[in-house]
Design an enzyme around this catalytic site. Sequence first.
Site, PDB file in Angstrom:
ATOM      1  N   TRP A   1     -20.859 -26.579 -21.850  1.00 10.86           N
ATOM      2  CA  TRP A   1     -21.562 -26.028 -20.693  1.00 10.86           C
ATOM      3  C   TRP A   1     -20.516 -25.840 -19.600  1.00 10.86           C
ATOM      4  O   TRP A   1     -20.123 -26.807 -18.946  1.00 10.86           O
ATOM      5  CB  TRP A   1     -22.651 -26.972 -20.181  1.00 10.86           C
TER       6      TRP A   1
ATOM      7  N   ALA B   1       0.833  -1.209   0.000  1.00  9.85           N
ATOM      8  CA  ALA B   1       0.000   0.000   0.000  1.00  9.85           C
ATOM      9  C   ALA B   1       0.863   1.253   0.000  1.00  9.85           C
ATOM     10  O   ALA B   1       0.629   2.186  -0.784  1.00  9.85           O
ATOM     11  CB  ALA B   1      -0.935  -0.006   1.212  1.00  9.85           C
TER      12      ALA B   1
ATOM     13  N   SER C   1       8.548  -3.424  -0.319  1.00  7.01           N
ATOM     14  CA  SER C   1       7.832  -4.035  -1.455  1.00  7.01           C
ATOM     15  C   SER C   1       8.241  -5.465  -1.754  1.00  7.01           C
ATOM     16  O   SER C   1       8.690  -5.778  -2.844  1.00  7.01           O
ATOM     17  CB  SER C   1       8.073  -3.234  -2.739  1.00  7.01           C
TER      18      SER C   1
ATOM     19  N   ASP D   1      -3.225  -3.489   4.723  1.00  4.21           N
ATOM     20  CA  ASP D   1      -3.686  -4.494   5.675  1.00  4.21           C
ATOM     21  C   ASP D   1      -4.119  -3.917   7.020  1.00  4.21           C
ATOM     22  O   ASP D   1      -4.697  -4.624   7.846  1.00  4.21           O
ATOM     23  CB  ASP D   1      -2.580  -5.532   5.927  1.00  4.21           C
TER      24      ASP D   1
ATOM     25  N   CYS E   1       3.072 -13.090  -0.286  1.00  6.31           N
ATOM     26  CA  CYS E   1       2.391 -14.332  -0.646  1.00  6.31           C
ATOM     27  C   CYS E   1       3.325 -15.324  -1.327  1.00  6.31           C
ATOM     28  O   CYS E   1       2.969 -16.487  -1.530  1.00  6.31           O
ATOM     29  CB  CYS E   1       1.206 -14.052  -1.552  1.00  6.31           C
TER      30      CYS E   1
END
Lengths: 455, 455
Positions: free
Chosen positions: B436, B13, B40, B285, B44
């Site tokens: 489908w 952020a 930075s 966060d 994850c």
Amino acid sequence: MTDAIAIVGGDAAGMSAASFIARSGEDAKVTVFERSGVNSYAACGLPYHVSRDIHDPSTLLVREPSYFTSKGIDLRLCHEVVDLDTTAHAVTVLDRVSSTSYTHHYDKLLLATGASAIVPPVAGGHAANVFSIRHYDDSIALVQYIEQHKPGRGTVIGASYLGLEMAEALRAHGLEITLAEGADHVLPAMDSDMTGLVHSELVDQGTDIRLGEPVVELEQGEDGSVCAVRTASARWECDLVVLGLGARPNIELASKGGVDIDVTGAIGTTDTMMTNVDGVWAAGDCVSSSHRVTGATVWIPLGPAANKQGRVAGSSMIGGSARFGGVVGTSLVKVFDLHVGRTGLTETEARRLGMRVASTRITADDIAHYYPGSTKTTVKIVADATTSRLLGAQIVGRAGVPGRTNVVATALQAGMSVGDLADVDLGYAPPFAPVWDPLLVAANRLGPMTRKAQP
Amino acid sequence: MTDAIAIVGGDAAGMSAASFIARSGEDAKVTVFERSGVNSYAACGLPYHVSRDIHDPSTLLVREPSYFTSKGIDLRLCHEVVDLDTTAHAVTVLDRVSSTSYTHHYDKLLLATGASAIVPPVAGGHAANVFSIRHYDDSIALVQYIEQHKPGRGTVIGASYLGLEMAEALRAHGLEITLAEGADHVLPAMDSDMTGLVHSELVDQGTDIRLGEPVVELEQGEDGSVCAVRTASARWECDLVVLGLGARPNIELASKGGVDIDVTGAIGTTDTMMTNVDGVWAAGDCVSSSHRVTGATVWIPLGPAANKQGRVAGSSMIGGSARFGGVVGTSLVKVFDLHVGRTGLTETEARRLGMRVASTRITADDIAHYYPGSTKTTVKIVADATTSRLLGAQIVGRAGVPGRTNVVATALQAGMSVGDLADVDLGYAPPFAPVWDPLLVAANRLGPMTRKAQP
């Protein structure tokens, strides 16, 4: 009173309708007339039978005939409907096995007559070694021909999705392939600035590409087989030809019954799949659709729409209220190791419609850059420059292409703006996506180029 | 006059905001204070460093510090902001290298202080062989420990996404793994009827799973290391512990400055990331978000939202009008060979909110059934039984999971009904999807169970 429902055509649309009616428990007698010897085959799987990814072509048959008969559907294979009298509510049926004809009366009729491959109107177009890939028997015939004649050089005419799949399938047999396309780039349904990677992949995989000149002659040898292909300025030899020129809707029967054919050349219907003729519905590759982005009537014959339309027709024929929501023109194709998707309008299409267009093309990591197997994906998104409304996307890469194409298809159906797309809470995990999904990178780039944009 | 912009926290952020401001060309002096020695990094990606899918952890560093300094950003690593006086517009900064403190004045402040891993409040929780996996140094420390001590048995506490990724990462080192989860099923953020496949995959890959009892003690040996784990009724030995219990927002600094903490325990902001205190923004966060499905304020700290919020904060701090659109709670995780996605509300969550819920769970082909590699995927979709509005989806399979999850995330953002989802023109090609799509199969099944349904 039991309704007599007749369905002409036993593939995706016809059998979806028949199945829906049978499952509904409504009191209806359903008769399906299919002129070929098979029902419900996966036409899009045929190239993979040719490539030998699929060894047994019968795995392409979605359902056995016995499945339908057990549901009470009277499925008549090798029965061709040759005439239609909508005043008398009757069809004339030719039993192709006994070569006898009979009249069949209906209360309600569904035309699911499909489409036929385009054969170029040039000499040699119907020679024995010129193959279309549309019907169940087509890939079997081609594979048999290859095994018997061991051709060394093949030509694919038309760099459409099918043309590219067939180039790959024939390469799997070791054939040298020439791909002939009249337009100036492969995949002419995409913008030329997105097809360079596809062109390179085809060349890297041993395909010779000839662009910009239509084929004018298929030169035949003494035995009648095509032995060479001619354009205005070139000639090359070949041992077989596969056609990838697209298809035309089968509308002859509809015309005989006074059913309206619209500006696309296909049968026009309402969103409940009703035609202009009382008691006659139509669905599948023989009908046009509404394009959700433009509102225009278009003919984009693809399997998912055919299945959905069949379901809607089945519902409507027994008094249900299901409606077909139209298409946004989503399609996917694998070209050797490259995955390609498009949905909505290309920039070319949008400009042709007179829209003020903004577009961007970005190349970004397809998954987290540090995760094994990471590579690049290229995304182009197209928007209305005035309203910022999303118009379409094209994606080329090696992973994540179907999912990202489908995200944009969903955004198009919802009428999202570029800013809306940039806001979508897309999932992130290193094996699957970077933290800034390529779609978001593209949307963030394009946003400021449109009027409703945020800084 | 040049604005002095201070940013506390140099990860997703904070650096997104700093970069946005630097790129904007606005006349602002941006100073970023980061208490650790790196900025930075891809948090994850840490489990994949532990698993050795990534050999060099520095590839997890998204940008070099020099990248930011070249953009005119004053990036101060190892500088911890320890106090905040919002009346004086000043922060107190501890230079962790020289151990000296100084006061820094700002015109505008962004709190991007992140979150910290939860350590269970039990004896042994802070022992040397108990590892959290949240910061850049964490995975390096764990890998070093494994290489030095060659542990044979590991325990992962918490069967969250991270817990499962870490079980897999430790298995890659040959450790015997016990996975302890206080809830009655793995992935407690999902419905229990969707986690059976995940449970089986973990067991098949050699994980011992203990459910339904929280850990009450981490038993320490003579050297202080944890040597065994205790629950109310069980005890097992282990050589190291990894925590997967989630995180808590870092709000201490905000509290010192009089910034409101909301019901979620995180910093509350507007959709331009402004806090209640004039001149103070917050992102990442440490803040709560608006949930687009429920409208409720939630704390779902994930990377994509942190990056988007940082960008919005950067825009807002220089007078732009960007807004953060909220989250729908999309997340993805790979568990050995299984791919898992969720978005929106689970059935459990929707019922807890008092909604009338309709749901369906189907298992269908993930790609064309005849194409090599085809297998099954399981899709659960949840809708409002009264309005037919789509509420969420959970998907477990081996291919196509991220894309299908993201399609539903897009549909949720657009407020689509189940019928709308059934209408989406999803792409079809045998290597990528059946005609489908499983999402359409599920939507067609669920539609009639909701009131606005069509027959």
